[in-house]
Design a protein around this motif. Structure first.
Motif, PDB file in Angstrom:
ATOM      1  N   HIS A  53       0.826  -1.223   0.000  1.00 27.12           N
ATOM      2  CA  HIS A  53       0.000   0.000   0.000  1.00 27.12           C
ATOM      3  C   HIS A  53       0.852   1.263   0.000  1.00 27.12           C
ATOM      4  O   HIS A  53       0.579   2.241   0.713  1.00 27.12           O
ATOM      5  N   GLY A  54       1.931   1.222  -0.785  1.00 29.05           N
ATOM      6  CA  GLY A  54       2.778   2.402  -0.940  1.00 29.05           C
ATOM      7  C   GLY A  54       3.776   2.610   0.178  1.00 29.05           C
ATOM      8  O   GLY A  54       4.516   3.599   0.168  1.00 29.05           O
ATOM      9  N   ARG A  55       3.813   1.713   1.163  1.00 28.03           N
ATOM     10  CA  ARG A  55       4.754   1.845   2.263  1.00 28.03           C
ATOM     11  C   ARG A  55       5.750   0.689   2.257  1.00 28.03           C
ATOM     12  O   ARG A  55       5.443  -0.408   1.754  1.00 28.03           O
ATOM     13  N   TYR A  56       6.925   0.944   2.824  1.00 30.22           N
ATOM     14  CA  TYR A  56       7.975  -0.081   2.902  1.00 30.22           C
ATOM     15  C   TYR A  56       7.949  -0.709   4.301  1.00 30.22           C
ATOM     16  O   TYR A  56       8.193  -0.031   5.295  1.00 30.22           O
ATOM     17  N   ILE A  57       7.599  -1.999   4.321  1.00 33.25           N
ATOM     18  CA  ILE A  57       7.470  -2.722   5.581  1.00 33.25           C
ATOM     19  C   ILE A  57       8.718  -3.569   5.775  1.00 33.25           C
ATOM     20  O   ILE A  57       9.080  -4.374   4.917  1.00 33.25           O
ATOM     21  N   PRO A  58       9.428  -3.409   6.907  1.00 34.31           N
ATOM     22  CA  PRO A  58      10.651  -4.190   7.108  1.00 34.31           C
ATOM     23  C   PRO A  58      10.367  -5.671   7.306  1.00 34.31           C
ATOM     24  O   PRO A  58       9.376  -6.044   7.952  1.00 34.31           O
ATOM     25  N   THR A  59      11.203  -6.495   6.735  1.00 36.25           N
ATOM     26  CA  THR A  59      11.125  -7.940   6.936  1.00 36.25           C
ATOM     27  C   THR A  59      11.657  -8.263   8.341  1.00 36.25           C
ATOM     28  O   THR A  59      12.296  -7.426   8.977  1.00 36.25           O
ATOM     29  N   PRO A  60      11.392  -9.476   8.846  1.00 34.63           N
ATOM     30  CA  PRO A  60      11.942  -9.851  10.164  1.00 34.63           C
ATOM     31  C   PRO A  60      13.461  -9.704  10.212  1.00 34.63           C
ATOM     32  O   PRO A  60      14.019  -9.298  11.243  1.00 34.63           O
ATOM     33  N   GLU A  61      14.136 -10.046   9.100  1.00 33.44           N
ATOM     34  CA  GLU A  61      15.588  -9.895   9.063  1.00 33.44           C
ATOM     35  C   GLU A  61      15.996  -8.428   9.205  1.00 33.44           C
ATOM     36  O   GLU A  61      16.971  -8.092   9.889  1.00 33.44           O
ATOM     37  N   ALA A  62      15.229  -7.576   8.558  1.00 29.31           N
ATOM     38  CA  ALA A  62      15.528  -6.142   8.634  1.00 29.31           C
ATOM     39  C   ALA A  62      15.327  -5.613  10.046  1.00 29.31           C
ATOM     40  O   ALA A  62      16.050  -4.731  10.500  1.00 29.31           O
ATOM     41  N   ASN A  63      14.315  -6.163  10.738  1.00 28.69           N
ATOM     42  CA  ASN A  63      14.094  -5.721  12.125  1.00 28.69           C
ATOM     43  C   ASN A  63      15.297  -6.040  13.009  1.00 28.69           C
ATOM     44  O   ASN A  63      15.676  -5.253  13.875  1.00 28.69           O
ATOM     45  N   ASP A  64      15.904  -7.225  12.790  1.00 32.80           N
ATOM     46  CA  ASP A  64      17.114  -7.571  13.551  1.00 32.80           C
ATOM     47  C   ASP A  64      18.248  -6.596  13.235  1.00 32.80           C
ATOM     48  O   ASP A  64      18.985  -6.163  14.124  1.00 32.80           O
ATOM     49  N   ILE A  65      18.380  -6.280  11.925  1.00 32.39           N
ATOM     50  CA  ILE A  65      19.423  -5.341  11.509  1.00 32.39           C
ATOM     51  C   ILE A  65      19.157  -3.951  12.093  1.00 32.39           C
ATOM     52  O   ILE A  65      20.065  -3.257  12.555  1.00 32.39           O
ATOM     53  N   PHE A  66      17.866  -3.561  12.105  1.00 35.40           N
ATOM     54  CA  PHE A  66      17.495  -2.246  12.593  1.00 35.40           C
ATOM     55  C   PHE A  66      17.873  -2.063  14.071  1.00 35.40           C
ATOM     56  O   PHE A  66      18.314  -1.002  14.497  1.00 35.40           O
ATOM     57  N   GLU A  67      17.723  -3.146  14.836  1.00 36.14           N
ATOM     58  CA  GLU A  67      18.093  -3.083  16.251  1.00 36.14           C
ATOM     59  C   GLU A  67      19.577  -2.775  16.410  1.00 36.14           C
ATOM     60  O   GLU A  67      19.980  -1.982  17.267  1.00 36.14           O
ATOM     61  N   GLN A  68      20.400  -3.409  15.554  1.00 38.25           N
ATOM     62  CA  GLN A  68      21.847  -3.142  15.600  1.00 38.25           C
ATOM     63  C   GLN A  68      22.165  -1.729  15.117  1.00 38.25           C
ATOM     64  O   GLN A  68      23.028  -1.043  15.669  1.00 38.25           O
ATOM     65  N   ILE A  69      21.424  -1.309  14.073  1.00 32.95           N
ATOM     66  CA  ILE A  69      21.645   0.041  13.537  1.00 32.95           C
ATOM     67  C   ILE A  69      21.329   1.098  14.594  1.00 32.95           C
ATOM     68  O   ILE A  69      22.061   2.087  14.761  1.00 32.95           O
ATOM     69  N   ASN A  70      20.250   0.900  15.322  1.00 34.39           N
ATOM     70  CA  ASN A  70      19.911   1.861  16.377  1.00 34.39           C
ATOM     71  C   ASN A  70      20.994   1.924  17.445  1.00 34.39           C
ATOM     72  O   ASN A  70      21.277   2.985  18.011  1.00 34.39           O
ATOM     73  N   GLY A  71      21.635   0.761  17.699  1.00 30.98           N
ATOM     74  CA  GLY A  71      22.756   0.754  18.642  1.00 30.98           C
ATOM     75  C   GLY A  71      23.909   1.592  18.137  1.00 30.98           C
ATOM     76  O   GLY A  71      24.547   2.326  18.906  1.00 30.98           O
ATOM     77  N   VAL A  72      24.175   1.496  16.817  1.00 29.29           N
ATOM     78  CA  VAL A  72      25.236   2.309  16.213  1.00 29.29           C
ATOM     79  C   VAL A  72      24.907   3.791  16.347  1.00 29.29           C
ATOM     80  O   VAL A  72      25.764   4.611  16.724  1.00 29.29           O
ATOM     81  N   TYR A  73      23.649   4.169  16.060  1.00 28.55           N
ATOM     82  CA  TYR A  73      23.260   5.572  16.136  1.00 28.55           C
ATOM     83  C   TYR A  73      23.300   6.101  17.574  1.00 28.55           C
ATOM     84  O   TYR A  73      23.616   7.261  17.808  1.00 28.55           O
ATOM     85  N   LYS A  74      22.998   5.214  18.528  1.00 25.32           N
ATOM     86  CA  LYS A  74      23.096   5.635  19.929  1.00 25.32           C
ATOM     87  C   LYS A  74      24.548   5.970  20.267  1.00 25.32           C
ATOM     88  O   LYS A  74      24.830   6.969  20.945  1.00 25.32           O
ATOM     89  N   LYS A  75      25.487   5.152  19.779  1.00 19.49           N
ATOM     90  CA  LYS A  75      26.902   5.429  20.008  1.00 19.49           C
ATOM     91  C   LYS A  75      27.315   6.737  19.339  1.00 19.49           C
ATOM     92  O   LYS A  75      28.079   7.524  19.899  1.00 19.49           O
ATOM     93  N   VAL A  76      26.813   6.965  18.117  1.00 18.18           N
ATOM     94  CA  VAL A  76      27.128   8.203  17.405  1.00 18.18           C
ATOM     95  C   VAL A  76      26.568   9.409  18.150  1.00 18.18           C
ATOM     96  O   VAL A  76      27.234  10.444  18.291  1.00 18.18           O
ATOM     97  N   ASP A  77      25.328   9.274  18.648  1.00 16.93           N
ATOM     98  CA  ASP A  77      24.726  10.368  19.422  1.00 16.93           C
ATOM     99  C   ASP A  77      25.545  10.652  20.676  1.00 16.93           C
ATOM    100  O   ASP A  77      25.759  11.812  21.052  1.00 16.93           O
ATOM    101  N   ASP A  78      26.002   9.583  21.335  1.00 13.41           N
ATOM    102  CA  ASP A  78      26.837   9.765  22.524  1.00 13.41           C
ATOM    103  C   ASP A  78      28.133  10.485  22.169  1.00 13.41           C
ATOM    104  O   ASP A  78      28.618  11.334  22.926  1.00 13.41           O
TER     105      ASP A  78
END
Length: 313
Positions: A53-78
């Motif tokens: 419906h015009g939106r990009y829905i993350p796959t389960p694999e992407a959700n696992d990757i996203f969790e790691q990516i958020n960890g990287v961004y938290k380190k960058v923010d720090d």
């Protein structure tokens, strides 16, 4: 292997849910985001999003990757927070010392500019006698000290700060106040207030008389230049003093007059040589050097720069 740009794009799509939203978030074109996303999936051999419906829905694999990516961004923010705190000087104290002649006018002007650069920086300033400076640095009481004299010690480095000259100061109402220049012979004819000849500036002062065989008598001696200025202002005599103490018209009621004879002296910044100076110490020294050089003659400024090059080289 993901690049930082690919990580940034994956995160932007997951946050916004659309290519257009990700492009807006990253301030780039939508086609560029789309191409990079397709290239990333091909490289990883992994489907990260499904379009519904015009939106990009993350796959389960992407959700696992996203969790790691958020960890990287938290380190960058720090990291960004830490860098911003360092830039402002938060929770940090710069401890510095200075002999009175430099501390009276020059140090406050440099500190004002330093606080503009690092508004949260805490600063502890100690006025030091020359003989106190070594212990101040060696015992870790302070990081740097502005000095009117270079001492010989294996644990302390002395870097040139600025060259200066001595001036003759008289009360504004004194008969010499209108003179453009004074000679040593003229100065000794008047009641002299002075600094002890054992003091660095006192030695320079005594040399201008001794070179010409002139006898002089100091009825009143004082340790600090600000005291000498107050005594002159009270009409108790005239004096010879360093130009930094009376810079920028800091002493009301007295007139400063150049002296014909050479009276140059070199000032230094001292630092313990087993520790690199902090960002704040280096910035302060640079600003202090600028403030001091701004009030000296072009000739002395050129000499000071030449000495600085020789010393640093």
């Amino acid at each position: 292997m993901l690049t930082l740009r690919q990580i940034e794009v994956i995160r932007a799509i997951m946050i916004t849910g659309t290519i257009a939203g990700a492009a807006k978030l990253l301030s780039v074109s939508a086609p560029g985001i789309s191409r990079l996303m397709k290239h990333t999936e091909r490289t990883l051999r992994l489907k990260l999003f499904e379009r519904r419906h015009g939106r990009y829905i993350p796959t389960p694999e992407a959700n696992d990757i996203f969790e790691q990516i958020n960890g990287v961004y938290k380190k960058v923010d720090d990291l960004h927070y830490t860098l911003a705190r360092i830039e402002r000087g938060g929770e940090i104290e710069l401890r510095l010392g200075s002999v009175p002649s430099i501390c009276h006018v020059m140090v406050p002007r440099a500190i004002e500019r330093l606080r503009r650069k690092h508004p949260d920086l805490r600063i502890d300033i100690n006025i030091l006698k020359i003989e106190e400076a070594l212990d101040y640095l060696l015992l870790g009481k302070g990081e740097i000290a502005a000095m009117s004299y270079k001492l010989d010690h294996p644990g302390i480095d002395f870097m040139p700060l600025a060259m200066g000259e001595l001036l003759c100061i008289v009360p504004d109402s004194h008969e010499l106040a209108g003179r453009a220049c004074l000679s040593a012979r003229e100065i000794v004819r008047h009641e002299l207030i002075g600094i002890d000849p054992n003091d660095p500036y006192g030695r320079v002062m005594s040399e201008i008389f001794s070179r010409q065989g002139l006898a002089y008598d100091m009825r009143i001696k004082a340790r600090f230049g600000t005291t000498v200025c107050s005594l002159v202002r009270a009409g108790l005599g005239i004096a010879i003093i360093d130009q930094f103490t009376v810079a920028h018209g800091s002493m009301q009621g007295i007139t400063a007059i150049p002296i014909e004879e050479p009276t140059e002296f070199q000032t230094y910044v001292a630092i313990k040589n087993d520790k690199a100076p902090s960002l704040y110490a280096e910035t302060f020294v640079s600003l202090l050097r600028e403030e001091m050089n701004a009030v000296v003659s072009p000739r002395l400024r050129a000499s000071a720069k030449a000495l600085e090059k020789i010393t640093s080289g």
